[in-house]
Scaffold this active site. Sequence first.
Site, PDB file in Angstrom:
ATOM      1  N   ASP A   1      -0.289  -3.948  -3.966  1.00 29.50           N
ATOM      2  CA  ASP A   1      -1.223  -2.898  -3.646  1.00 29.50           C
ATOM      3  C   ASP A   1      -0.608  -1.720  -3.608  1.00 29.50           C
ATOM      4  O   ASP A   1      -0.873  -0.884  -2.573  1.00 29.50           O
ATOM      5  CB  ASP A   1      -2.356  -3.319  -2.607  1.00 29.50           C
ATOM      6  CG  ASP A   1      -3.448  -4.498  -2.834  1.00 29.50           C
ATOM      7  OD1 ASP A   1      -3.071  -4.887  -4.010  1.00 29.50           O
ATOM      8  OD2 ASP A   1      -4.242  -4.532  -2.137  1.00 29.50           O
TER       9      ASP A   1
ATOM     10  N   SER B   1       1.021  -1.385   0.131  1.00 24.65           N
ATOM     11  CA  SER B   1      -0.056  -0.039   0.268  1.00 24.65           C
ATOM     12  C   SER B   1       0.808   1.220  -0.017  1.00 24.65           C
ATOM     13  O   SER B   1       1.616   1.579  -1.054  1.00 24.65           O
ATOM     14  CB  SER B   1      -1.015  -0.234   1.271  1.00 24.65           C
ATOM     15  OG  SER B   1      -1.871   0.882   1.273  1.00 24.65           O
TER      16      SER B   1
ATOM     17  N   HIS C   1      -7.660  -6.230   0.396  1.00 27.25           N
ATOM     18  CA  HIS C   1      -6.436  -5.284   0.435  1.00 27.25           C
ATOM     19  C   HIS C   1      -5.460  -5.814   1.742  1.00 27.25           C
ATOM     20  O   HIS C   1      -4.232  -5.637   1.722  1.00 27.25           O
ATOM     21  CB  HIS C   1      -6.751  -3.871   0.685  1.00 27.25           C
ATOM     22  CG  HIS C   1      -5.631  -2.798   0.759  1.00 27.25           C
ATOM     23  ND1 HIS C   1      -4.732  -2.831  -0.363  1.00 27.25           N
ATOM     24  CD2 HIS C   1      -5.543  -1.999   1.825  1.00 27.25           C
ATOM     25  CE1 HIS C   1      -3.831  -1.671   0.062  1.00 27.25           C
ATOM     26  NE2 HIS C   1      -4.205  -1.179   1.403  1.00 27.25           N
TER      27      HIS C   1
END
Length: 511
Positions: free
Chosen positions: A365, A338, A426
């Site tokens: 991600d 992320s 996620h």
Amino acid sequence: MMFRVRRFSRLSWKRIFLFGSAFVLFWIFVFSLTPITSPLPAYTGPHQVGVLDVEVEGQKRLIHDAVLKETGDKAFELSTLAVTLYYPAALPPPSSSRRQPEARPWLPQPLSLIGTGYARLVHVYFPPFQKVFTFALWLLGSKTTIPGQVDAPILSGAAKLLIDESGDVDGLEKILKYAEKESLGDVQQMELRGEEDADEVGLFPFVVFTHGMAGMSQSYSHYLGSIASHGYVVAAVEHRDGSGPGTIVHYPEGGEKKVWHMELGDLDSSPPLNELDLKAIQLAFREAEIQETIRLFKLLNAGHGDLMRNLKPDSPRTALPSFKNRLNMSAVTVAGHSYGATGAMQALKNAPRDTMPINGGIALDPGKESGPLNADIDIPLLVMQSGQWTEKQTQFYDQGWHFDVVRRIVGGVKEGWFMTLAGSAHPSCTDAPLIVPWIMRLATGTTLDAKVALKEYIDVSVAFLEYLREGEKAGVLGGGVTSEKGPLGDKEERGKVEGRFGAEWEVHVVP
């Protein structure tokens, strides 16, 4: 009025007790069928894993002169480096004369710091309410331990040879018998040899990992510990850039400073910062921490582990000298999730170079609100997205759909892979779905079993790391494109390939 009094009078203490007991018994029954928490599973590789929290003095530098409104302290001053190490280890047989290694609690201490940090993150500042967050963390994670041994000695060359030959858990028995027979004497001698014999002992590549927004260095312990169990040394950085819930900087001269999650409104700066400015500063801070991590490993590899002072309270350092001549400093991979994936890609800019001798990057991600992604990448890159991250598309900083931006960047890399793990969410690469599986299923709507998802992420990551070492493409990496346009194309064009553990991957870009 009389009607209300009558209704209220019927709620006698006897009725309250009966209804309350039934309510409690009902939830005990539910939790007995669906436990609220689960232990972390064993790592996927053949090696045992050592775990060590380390904080050392770094090269002091000021990334930006913004100050905190709350305290007046400099918000982005780097003074110490904190990491959690995961590394392959061979544990000696039990002995009454030898200190037995300890398990590392999954939640960092003090627990109140993390509870308060998460409360502040959602703008809860009333102390009694902050204690509720701490209690919830205690309830969900206090009994969870990381399945690695604290301060265990790094895997010896002899042990590595034995376990690599066997390829299974029987190799561990061989190691222990060997160590017991030789009283570890030969192993210690091998570790004390000079650099000229380093190849014979065996060099470990290493990975620097950078966590996501509101994450911590141990939030990915199963993913990172499993990579370590396949023969890699991993350093998970505990970032002090204001992206985590809370951390403590321990100064070498004494004293400490708490670093909480930071938002734009928490800072004073001249000229004032905007959101993109803040993200750029945080990414620069992370890049400096990655540089400090590489510098730490250089010092360990050069044999200075015995001189290092571990500033992390109650954390040992006896394993650090054993890292001498054991690391491959030309094989440094940077990985992240992320916000950390954005940071990892940022660190690849102009790599490799002297301060950043990086040979590859892994991005899980890449962030959608972490600032623009670096496209200046000349080394191998693996981007893995969850199904949730790929399906829910957003416009990305006026550059187009996020999926298209990532695909263009990876397509421009000479050796780049971009793929999606179908059915995952996620948080699927974190420990959360393993510890509270049913809560995470309800929260994310994932259709892929948490253990399967992590096994797939680990398998492809290790295959990529092995490609960096050997140049051979295995598993999903060895196939072709199955779904070039992903969610932006037609449904019938979205082909999939089965991973090693039965999950499905969509492959969007290959070299």
